[in-house]
Design an enzyme around this catalytic site. Structure first.
Site, mmCIF file in Angstrom:
data_model
loop_
_atom_site.group_PDB
_atom_site.id
_atom_site.type_symbol
_atom_site.label_atom_id
_atom_site.label_comp_id
_atom_site.label_asym_id
_atom_site.label_seq_id
_atom_site.Cartn_x
_atom_site.Cartn_y
_atom_site.Cartn_z
ATOM 1 N N GLY A 212 0.824 -1.205 0.000
ATOM 2 C CA GLY A 212 0.000 0.000 0.000
ATOM 3 C C GLY A 212 0.855 1.250 0.000
ATOM 4 O O GLY A 212 1.965 1.267 -0.540
ATOM 5 N N SER A 213 0.360 2.297 0.645
ATOM 6 C CA SER A 213 0.999 3.608 0.582
ATOM 7 C C SER A 213 2.148 3.732 1.569
ATOM 8 O O SER A 213 2.232 3.010 2.565
ATOM 9 C CB SER A 213 -0.031 4.701 0.886
ATOM 10 O OG SER A 213 -0.414 4.656 2.256
ATOM 11 N N GLY A 217 2.410 2.486 5.452
ATOM 12 C CA GLY A 217 3.558 1.645 5.766
ATOM 13 C C GLY A 217 4.344 2.171 6.954
ATOM 14 O O GLY A 217 4.805 1.400 7.806
ATOM 15 N N GLU A 234 5.584 -3.278 0.853
ATOM 16 C CA GLU A 234 5.752 -2.817 -0.528
ATOM 17 C C GLU A 234 4.948 -1.547 -0.646
ATOM 18 O O GLU A 234 3.723 -1.561 -0.551
ATOM 19 C CB GLU A 234 5.282 -3.888 -1.518
ATOM 20 C CG GLU A 234 5.840 -3.678 -2.923
ATOM 21 C CD GLU A 234 4.897 -2.958 -3.851
ATOM 22 O OE1 GLU A 234 4.740 -1.717 -3.694
ATOM 23 O OE2 GLU A 234 4.323 -3.609 -4.724
ATOM 24 N N CYS A 268 1.824 -0.203 -9.227
ATOM 25 C CA CYS A 268 2.930 0.318 -8.420
ATOM 26 C C CYS A 268 4.194 0.520 -9.239
ATOM 27 O O CYS A 268 5.050 1.332 -8.874
ATOM 28 C CB CYS A 268 3.190 -0.581 -7.214
ATOM 29 S SG CYS A 268 3.503 -2.307 -7.636
ATOM 30 N N GLU A 355 3.914 10.157 -6.098
ATOM 31 C CA GLU A 355 3.320 9.052 -6.858
ATOM 32 C C GLU A 355 1.963 9.470 -7.423
ATOM 33 O O GLU A 355 1.109 9.970 -6.697
ATOM 34 C CB GLU A 355 3.154 7.814 -5.973
ATOM 35 C CG GLU A 355 2.681 6.589 -6.751
ATOM 36 C CD GLU A 355 2.618 5.338 -5.893
ATOM 37 O OE1 GLU A 355 2.868 4.246 -6.421
ATOM 38 O OE2 GLU A 355 2.315 5.462 -4.687
#
Length: 453
Positions: A212-213, A217, A234, A268, A355
């Site tokens: 996720g983000s 994280g 990740e 991603c 992102e």
């Protein structure tokens, strides 16, 4: 797919094509989260005591139901997050086929190794950790859970899975199929948004596997530090694509367009920063614009996510970027956003470093390979990157210097053989896939003994 939480703690799933209601699901209560972890803890001793082949056969028993439900699951993916039905159904069929690959990797991963020196022998074992909390995203709502749940189970752990609140029906149905094929408590589903995930992380699980983000994280890492839980994180990327003046422009343009627009850019390792040397910049840009005009994509996952992408494009426009195609919110319902191509990017723009996760090809002209490398390594992400050049030696040299976990030369980052999915810097740590990735779900243990004379 957008979700809203009602006073009775119900997630309402909406179709991003037209905002129609797909369905509803009740959010797991705090008591249910605790009970789910307790159930997985209770199931762990018997599950971990099974032989590898017994666990593999148990997971294989879910394959017929996964195949039978492929059309249903594909329809849910299509309706909840907007993925074209062909791609959505392909993802659903893929998770059934992925079981055998996961079994092969896991068998290799946990096979004991023995070392002998004189009359002393050491056995290196890789044993399960316990209960693994798996928290997965919405952009590949079947494939991403499979890459984490399968190796966790096969290495002897039990799992509590919280899928994304943006694809709750898909996640629930997939986990239920696994749950029903396995012994009670081995794979337990939850439903909910951030609060449910936060509680799962705080519960007495031994490991958290999260995709996720970066923001989420960081919270998970902080929460896990209190009891030093194991982690796989990740956390997305801002992947650069370096295109040097001697590159095959046609091939580079096709890759750039596919990499930027596939899954409506919600990948991603999407191509987020195209860094092209000046002599071929105009030609490459022209070809990408032409491909954007020919590309049909589904909607974004929901209007809220679309708004974030549109805000980046609007910020770039206001600061002098050229919007060559797209870049405007369409009229009508749903979360549609057109394939968009932007040039004249500079460091003042959010789109240069934040992102995007949307269907935007962002093109920046550079003077030489050194400038391209410097820009590629700016920011804190480091998931994937690609280099495009006809000079093999230069391509290899640049690939070795890009701060990313996965680099492709004149192709995408997908590896062959037993290649891991791995990030660098703040794109996370731990590996997904591969023998090494599977070993992330295990505790290394050495047992040393003296041999009889």
């Amino acid at each position: 797919m957008s979700t809203t939480s009602t006073p009775t703690d119900i997630l309402v799933s909406r179709d991003p094509h037209d905002d129609s209601v797909v369905g509803e699901i009740r959010v797991s209560t705090s008591e249910e989260v605790t009970a789910a972890v307790a159930s997985a803890q209770a199931a762990y001793p018997a599950w971990s005591a099974l032989s590898f082949d017994e666990r593999a056969d148990a997971l294989r028993s879910a394959v017929p139901a996964l195949k039978e439900a492929a059309e249903e699951l594909g329809s849910l993916v299509h309706r909840e997050m907007g993925k074209p039905i062909k791609d959505a159904t392909g993802e659903a069929k893929g998770v059934a086929g992925f079981v055998e690959h996961a079994i092969e990797l896991s068998r290799k991963a946990i096979e004991p190794e023995t070392f002998t020196q004189g009359n002393v022998e050491t056995t290196l074992r890789r044993d399960p950790l316990g209960v693994v909390g798996v928290i997965t995203p919405w952009n590949f709502p079947l494939y991403m859970p499979a890459t984490l749940i399968y190796p966790a189970l096969l290495t002897g752990n039990t799992v509590v899975h919280k899928p994304s609140e943006r694809t709750p029906l898909t996640g629930q149905r997939y986990t239920e199929i696994l749950r029903d094929a396995l012994p009670e408590g081995v794979c337990v589903p939850l439903a909910g948004a951030g609060e449910v995930g936060k509680q799962l992380v705080e519960e007495p699980v031994q490991m958290v596997a999260f995709v996720g983000s970066q923001g989420a994280g960081r919270h998970i890492m902080s929460a896990c530090s209190k009891s030093l839980k194991r982690l796989i994180l990740e956390l997305g990327g801002k992947d650069p694509m370096i295109v040097l003046k001697d590159a095959d422009v046609e091939a580079a343009a096709k890759f750039a367009a596919r990499g930027a627009f596939r899954n409506s850019g919600q990948v991603c390792v999407a191509v987020e920063r195209i860094l092209v040397e000046e002599p071929i910049a105009a030609e490459l840009t022209e070809k990408i614009v032409a491909l954007a005009n020919e590309t049909e994509i589904g909607p974004m996952v929901d209007a809220a996510h679309r708004s974030g992408v549109a805000a980046q494009v609007d910020d770039a426009r206001a600061k002098g970027a050229s919007i060559l195609v797209g870049g405007e919110l369409p009229d009508g319902p749903g979360a549609h956003y057109p394939p968009t191509v932007i040039s004249d990017i500079d460091d003042t723009m959010d789109i240069a470093s934040v992102e995007t996760f949307g269907p935007v090809a962002s093109i920046r002209t550079v003077s030489d390979a050194d400038e391209a490398l410097r820009l590629a390594n700016e920011g804190n992400y480091g998931l994937g990157a690609t280099v495009w050049t006809s000079d093999r030696e230069q391509g290899e040299a640049l690939a070795a210097q890009i701060q990313a976990g996965m680099v492709g030369i004149n192709r995408g980052i997908g590896g062959v053989g037993d290649s891991p999915w791995v990030g660098a810097r703040q794109s996370g740590f731990g590996q997904n896939g591969s023998v090494e990735g599977t070993r992330s779900f295990t505790q290394v243990r050495t047992i040393t003994r003296e041999l009889p004379e």
